[in-house]
Design an enzyme around this catalytic site. Sequence first.
Site, PDB file in Angstrom:
ATOM      1  N   LEU A  85       0.746  -1.322  -0.068  1.00  0.00           N
ATOM      2  CA  LEU A  85       0.006  -0.033  -0.074  1.00  0.00           C
ATOM      3  C   LEU A  85       0.957   1.242   0.006  1.00  0.00           C
ATOM      4  CD1 LEU A  85      -2.660  -1.257   2.679  1.00  0.00           C
ATOM      5  CD2 LEU A  85      -3.093  -1.091   0.173  1.00  0.00           C
ATOM      6  N   PRO A  86       0.397   2.407  -0.533  1.00  0.00           N
ATOM      7  CA  PRO A  86       1.216   3.427  -0.703  1.00  0.00           C
ATOM      8  C   PRO A  86       1.814   4.345   0.598  1.00  0.00           C
ATOM      9  CG  PRO A  86      -0.796   3.669  -1.870  1.00  0.00           C
ATOM     10  CD  PRO A  86      -0.946   2.568  -1.113  1.00  0.00           C
ATOM     11  N   LYS A 146       8.181  10.820  -0.075  1.00  0.00           N
ATOM     12  CA  LYS A 146       7.525  10.089   0.941  1.00  0.00           C
ATOM     13  C   LYS A 146       8.521   9.418   1.768  1.00  0.00           C
ATOM     14  CE  LYS A 146       5.940   6.359   1.460  1.00  0.00           C
ATOM     15  NZ  LYS A 146       5.499   5.102   1.278  1.00  0.00           N
ATOM     16  N   LYS A 184      14.798   0.288   4.865  1.00  0.00           N
ATOM     17  CA  LYS A 184      14.107   0.727   3.515  1.00  0.00           C
ATOM     18  C   LYS A 184      14.191   2.257   3.356  1.00  0.00           C
ATOM     19  CE  LYS A 184      12.336   0.933  -0.632  1.00  0.00           C
ATOM     20  NZ  LYS A 184      10.796   0.643  -0.833  1.00  0.00           N
TER      21      LYS A 184
END
Length: 298
Positions: free
Chosen positions: A70-71, A243, A174
């Site tokens: 998911l974003p 993001k 990440k």
Amino acid sequence: MSGTVTGPVAFIGLGNMGRPMSRRLVEAGIDLVGFDPAESARAALVSVGGRVADTAAAAVAGAEYVILMLPTSAIVEAVLGDEAVLAELAPGTVIVDMSSSEPESTQRLSAALAERKLLLVDAPVSGGVAGANAGTLALIAGGPDEAIDRVTALLAPLGRLQHVGATGAGHAVKAINNLMSAIHLLGSSEGVAIGQRFGVDPKVLIDTINISSGRSASTELKFPKFILPGTYDSGFAMNLMVKDIRIAMGLASAVGAQTPLSEKAVELWATALGDLGPGADQTDIARWAGVTHDTDPA
């Protein structure tokens, strides 16, 4: 090829990355039920032999494993905080968040899910759409050994799993990876722009850098595949890069790390995003930094 995976697997999020990842799991013989709000994404899964559900709750019903791609953390939290979804998850279910989420959010979710006897693994990926299609992703996993052992066979068709630490460590690594990648890509773009203005052919420059100490994934992959050909279509949106690197900076602040270079890089990436708009690809940073093509307007 599904190893010890005996029950159905739910896959929530069938976008640019989720689509090829879910396809590879289906091709590996896994009984997969997917959900995405987009009808076209659901249809794509059906076309390769997967099953789909009309809601996230219906997708996870009876699942042995639940994968999320998911974003944002906010969307992950919304899915895993939905009582309709939670009601369908049996104790012992393993949830694998492969999104690029916030480490602190992941830790909070893990604690909340543990109260329901649900296991959470954070396993974000690196390698982009090409890696997802080829099954060569780096799977950066955080979580307890028991949970990691249980998902290793499940995730094998997607790439190579690296267990990096406790819950949240996968998402931390990440974010750090993408911060470093962003710095490499912007620095490489500025270097190419300098050489181009001096009269060095960009391809010659990149070929030379790639046998020299300045090489990186940006010069070895992104420039030859997406920037020098002028396609700028790596499949990873610039807004998602911004993001992710902001997540890294939030982590830096939380642990008290000094990051003056990273802070400047994030500032520049955010400015580029504002200039280029939300539809920009990460590789568009090269154009923003001044790399030009023969077809570019004067």
